[in-house]
Design a protein around this motif. Structure first.
Motif, mmCIF file in Angstrom:
data_model
loop_
_atom_site.group_PDB
_atom_site.id
_atom_site.type_symbol
_atom_site.label_atom_id
_atom_site.label_comp_id
_atom_site.label_asym_id
_atom_site.label_seq_id
_atom_site.Cartn_x
_atom_site.Cartn_y
_atom_site.Cartn_z
ATOM 1 N N VAL A 195 0.842 -1.203 0.000
ATOM 2 C CA VAL A 195 0.000 0.000 0.000
ATOM 3 C C VAL A 195 0.879 1.256 0.000
ATOM 4 O O VAL A 195 0.653 2.195 -0.759
ATOM 5 C CB VAL A 195 -0.953 -0.003 1.210
ATOM 6 N N ALA A 196 1.904 1.252 0.857
ATOM 7 C CA ALA A 196 2.779 2.425 0.963
ATOM 8 C C ALA A 196 3.507 2.695 -0.350
ATOM 9 O O ALA A 196 3.769 3.858 -0.695
ATOM 10 C CB ALA A 196 3.793 2.214 2.086
ATOM 11 N N GLU A 197 3.830 1.638 -1.082
ATOM 12 C CA GLU A 197 4.553 1.792 -2.347
ATOM 13 C C GLU A 197 3.619 2.025 -3.524
ATOM 14 O O GLU A 197 4.068 2.123 -4.672
ATOM 15 C CB GLU A 197 5.408 0.552 -2.595
ATOM 16 N N GLY A 198 2.298 2.084 -3.264
ATOM 17 C CA GLY A 198 1.347 2.379 -4.319
ATOM 18 C C GLY A 198 1.049 1.205 -5.235
ATOM 19 O O GLY A 198 0.550 1.392 -6.344
ATOM 20 N N ARG A 199 1.317 -0.023 -4.789
ATOM 21 C CA ARG A 199 1.052 -1.208 -5.606
ATOM 22 C C ARG A 199 -0.237 -1.920 -5.214
ATOM 23 O O ARG A 199 -0.667 -2.848 -5.890
ATOM 24 C CB ARG A 199 2.225 -2.187 -5.521
ATOM 25 N N LEU A 200 -0.835 -1.503 -4.101
ATOM 26 C CA LEU A 200 -2.103 -2.086 -3.648
ATOM 27 C C LEU A 200 -2.999 -0.958 -3.169
ATOM 28 O O LEU A 200 -2.591 -0.138 -2.330
ATOM 29 C CB LEU A 200 -1.870 -3.095 -2.522
ATOM 30 N N ARG A 201 -4.215 -0.916 -3.697
ATOM 31 C CA ARG A 201 -5.165 0.124 -3.290
ATOM 32 C C ARG A 201 -5.589 -0.097 -1.840
ATOM 33 O O ARG A 201 -5.923 -1.212 -1.441
ATOM 34 C CB ARG A 201 -6.398 0.097 -4.192
ATOM 35 N N GLN A 202 -5.583 1.006 -1.077
ATOM 36 C CA GLN A 202 -5.989 0.913 0.320
ATOM 37 C C GLN A 202 -7.441 0.465 0.443
ATOM 38 O O GLN A 202 -7.778 -0.361 1.303
ATOM 39 C CB GLN A 202 -5.813 2.272 0.997
ATOM 40 N N ASP A 203 -8.330 0.985 -0.431
ATOM 41 C CA ASP A 203 -9.747 0.623 -0.327
ATOM 42 C C ASP A 203 -9.975 -0.845 -0.701
ATOM 43 O O ASP A 203 -10.854 -1.510 -0.142
ATOM 44 C CB ASP A 203 -10.626 1.543 -1.183
ATOM 45 N N LEU A 204 -9.169 -1.378 -1.613
ATOM 46 C CA LEU A 204 -9.279 -2.806 -1.931
ATOM 47 C C LEU A 204 -8.803 -3.644 -0.754
ATOM 48 O O LEU A 204 -9.404 -4.674 -0.433
ATOM 49 C CB LEU A 204 -8.465 -3.130 -3.187
ATOM 50 N N LEU A 205 -7.745 -3.201 -0.095
ATOM 51 C CA LEU A 205 -7.259 -3.915 1.090
ATOM 52 C C LEU A 205 -8.334 -3.957 2.170
ATOM 53 O O LEU A 205 -8.559 -4.999 2.790
ATOM 54 C CB LEU A 205 -5.996 -3.241 1.629
ATOM 55 N N TYR A 206 -9.023 -2.818 2.391
ATOM 56 C CA TYR A 206 -10.094 -2.805 3.381
ATOM 57 C C TYR A 206 -11.179 -3.825 3.027
ATOM 58 O O TYR A 206 -11.741 -4.492 3.899
ATOM 59 C CB TYR A 206 -10.725 -1.412 3.471
ATOM 60 N N ARG A 207 -11.470 -3.948 1.748
ATOM 61 C CA ARG A 207 -12.536 -4.856 1.303
ATOM 62 C C ARG A 207 -12.127 -6.322 1.479
ATOM 63 O O ARG A 207 -12.953 -7.162 1.792
ATOM 64 C CB ARG A 207 -12.856 -4.559 -0.167
ATOM 65 N N LEU A 208 -10.841 -6.611 1.293
ATOM 66 C CA LEU A 208 -10.378 -8.004 1.340
ATOM 67 C C LEU A 208 -9.931 -8.447 2.725
ATOM 68 O O LEU A 208 -9.888 -9.643 3.012
ATOM 69 C CB LEU A 208 -9.192 -8.178 0.377
ATOM 70 N N ASN A 209 -9.592 -7.486 3.584
ATOM 71 C CA ASN A 209 -8.917 -7.806 4.838
ATOM 72 C C ASN A 209 -9.860 -7.817 6.041
ATOM 73 O O ASN A 209 -9.462 -7.455 7.141
ATOM 74 C CB ASN A 209 -7.786 -6.789 5.070
ATOM 75 N N THR A 210 -11.111 -8.243 5.830
ATOM 76 C CA THR A 210 -12.037 -8.330 6.962
ATOM 77 C C THR A 210 -11.500 -9.300 8.010
ATOM 78 O O THR A 210 -11.516 -9.038 9.217
ATOM 79 C CB THR A 210 -13.424 -8.798 6.484
ATOM 80 N N LEU A 211 -11.026 -10.453 7.560
ATOM 81 C CA LEU A 211 -10.345 -11.407 8.423
ATOM 82 C C LEU A 211 -8.955 -11.643 7.842
ATOM 83 O O LEU A 211 -8.771 -11.581 6.626
ATOM 84 C CB LEU A 211 -11.105 -12.742 8.490
ATOM 85 N N ALA A 212 -7.984 -11.905 8.690
ATOM 86 C CA ALA A 212 -6.611 -12.111 8.228
ATOM 87 C C ALA A 212 -6.048 -13.393 8.830
ATOM 88 O O ALA A 212 -6.239 -13.675 10.016
ATOM 89 C CB ALA A 212 -5.733 -10.925 8.609
ATOM 90 N N ILE A 213 -5.369 -14.170 7.995
ATOM 91 C CA ILE A 213 -4.710 -15.394 8.439
ATOM 92 C C ILE A 213 -3.298 -15.389 7.868
ATOM 93 O O ILE A 213 -3.106 -15.131 6.684
ATOM 94 C CB ILE A 213 -5.461 -16.653 7.966
#
Length: 485
Positions: free
Chosen positions: A314-332
């Motif tokens: 995210v910091a390097e601009g390779r992953l959208r922050q809003d997409l991360l929020y959508r995918l990262n509800t649970l993390a393993i």
């Protein structure tokens, strides 16, 4: 009704301090603002976690089959009334307790509602102590229902659906299986992180196999393998004649996974503008084929994986922050093999048996030297590297005895007591000592979950020395850290 609200006060059981009661949510639905305010304050003082809503539709949005509390609702409300709410709740989970607040003239209706599945009803103006006791009983019943379901899932999971996919006796693997069992019951997106070869797809398959979608399709997509020009056609599908070369209609990955689970591996490899297209599908829960006029509604669970640190992406601009929020509800997080103390030999012997059966030969027997070589190797390729080594060992064993240290490229260990070396060790004594030292430090970190103090005590070295060696061998305590139970 306001008189009832004014009479509310914490009952004698409100301060009993039991953690389960303090944390239990109560969804309270009523169209009267004054009563919502007073009941909300009373529930909080009584040790519950109030969730206050003004209407039935808003209340339903806060519920799912995993809701671990009680629904408390007025019957007479504009729009959807309490009886319609009850019917909808029963459609979500028939074991979810619904307590209805009724006026005196509504008692026959409340009795009919209980026959339809309501837990109980309370007449207004209500006695706070009676309502408090009722909520405690309903909450206890709900807790028992959820625990029984949890135990039933644990029993069902004692089959190859979990144990053979996520094999291992180490603490990180025991914790991982617990996390998978917990996440499987939800229908929320899961982001799986871990090094290459650590078994992220196996985790995704286990989540699907243990979920309510187990009878639906499981579609795994390697995002890094899809050319940018083919992304829309691959994910969304197309109609016949939508573009040159599209002679037949094609179902995209999302449609193929409808009713089941889609697993998006290497999600950070997608270009940003394609991530935006993916985000729209996840938000709208529908997909339109190229060349089509109508959208297809989607009912699927989304799992994603990456071998990168998502914060860095995210910091390097390779992953959208809003997409991360959508995918990262649970993390393993998949633990690296080097952190799974004691699992290497167990897994290797398992793979030896599988490949021996596949190739129609006897499985080789591991000697002390072989086990030592496996123990000190750093396994940069994780389980995938271990599987590859197991197959090579089986294939070489057809021509005679196999030296696993040699197959590891000289990454073996010192000879076991009583054994002599077949020749000069590859890499020399210094390299072998360093490999052994790295392995011992990694195993100590794994045993203690990355906590430094007990590692220092076990290895009997100063903190500065440990820091220097960890830096030299590329070890980070974060790789071994375990969350508290």
């Amino acid at each position: 009704m306001s008189a009832a609200g004014a009479a509310l006060a914490p009952g004698p059981e409100a301060g009993d301090g039991r953690a389960a009661e303090r944390a239990m949510p109560v969804l309270f639905i009523d169209d009267e603002a004054e009563l919502r305010s007073s009941v909300g304050q009373w529930l909080e003082l009584a040790g519950f976690r109030p969730i206050i809503r003004a209407g039935a539709a808003e209340g339903l949005a806060a519920l799912d089959a995993g809701f671990r509390g009680v629904v408390l609702s007025d019957v007479r409300m504009p729009g959807m009334d309490g009886l319609a709410l009850l019917e909808s709740v029963m459609g979500i989970d028939r074991a979810l307790p619904v307590v209805l607040l009724t006026g005196h003239g509504d008692v026959p209706m409340a009795v009919a509602a209980m026959r339809a599945g309501a837990y109980d009803f309370v007449e207004k103006p209500f006695n706070p102590d009676r309502l408090l006791a009722l909520l405690h009983r309903a909450g206890a019943a709900r807790g028992l229902t959820l625990e029984n379901r949890r135990l039933r899932r644990r029993l069902e999971a004692q089959d190859p659906a979990l144990e053979t996919r996520l094999m291992g006796r180490s603490a990180p693997m025991r914790r991982l299986r617990e996390e998978v069992l917990d996440a499987a019951e939800a229908d929320a997106p899961v982001l799986i992180t871990g090094e290459t070869g650590s078994g992220k797809e196996m985790i995704a398959q286990s989540l699907h196999a243990l979920s309510r979608r187990r009878d639906g399709p499981f579609v795994a997509v390697n995002c890094a393998a899809i050319p940018e020009s083919l992304f829309e056609a691959a994910f969304f599908g197309h109609e016949a004649g939508a573009y040159t070369g599209a002679q037949r209609a094609r179902t995209g990955h999302f449609e193929a996974a409808n009713g089941g689970t889609i697993f998006l591996d290497e999600i950070t490899s997608l270009p940003l503008h394609l991530q935006a297209s993916l985000l729209r599908v996840l938000q709208e829960r529908e997909v339109t084929r190229i060349g089509a006029r109508r959208a297809v509604p989607l009912d699927l669970r989304i799992l994603a994986a990456t071998n990168e640190a998502v914060a860095d992406a995210v910091a390097e601009g390779r992953l959208r922050q809003d997409l991360l929020y959508r995918l990262n509800t649970l993390a393993i997080a998949a633990p690296p093999l080097r952190a799974r103390d004691g699992d290497v030999t167990l897994l290797f012997e398992h793979f030896l048996g599988e490949f021996a059966a596949r190739h129609g030969v006897e499985a080789p027997i591991l000697g002390p030297r072989d086990q030592a070589a496996l123990a000190v190797h750093s396994w940069p390729g994780n389980v995938r590297e271990l599987m590859n080594l197991a197959e090579r060992t089986v294939l070489r064993a057809r021509r005679g005895a196999v030296d696993i240290a040699a197959l590891l490229g000289g990454g073996g260990a010192a000879a076991a007591p009583g054994e002599e070396e077949d020749g000069p060790p590859e890499g020399g004594l210094r390299a072998r000592v360093e490999r052994y030292e790295r392995s011992e430090i990694a195993r100590a970190l794994a045993r203690h979950g990355g906590v430094i103090a007990p590692v220092l005590e076990e290895l009997a070295i100063p903190r500065r020395t440990l820091n220097e060696k960890m830096q030299r061998y590329g070890l980070s305590r974060s790789e071994f850290r375990l969350e508290e139970d």
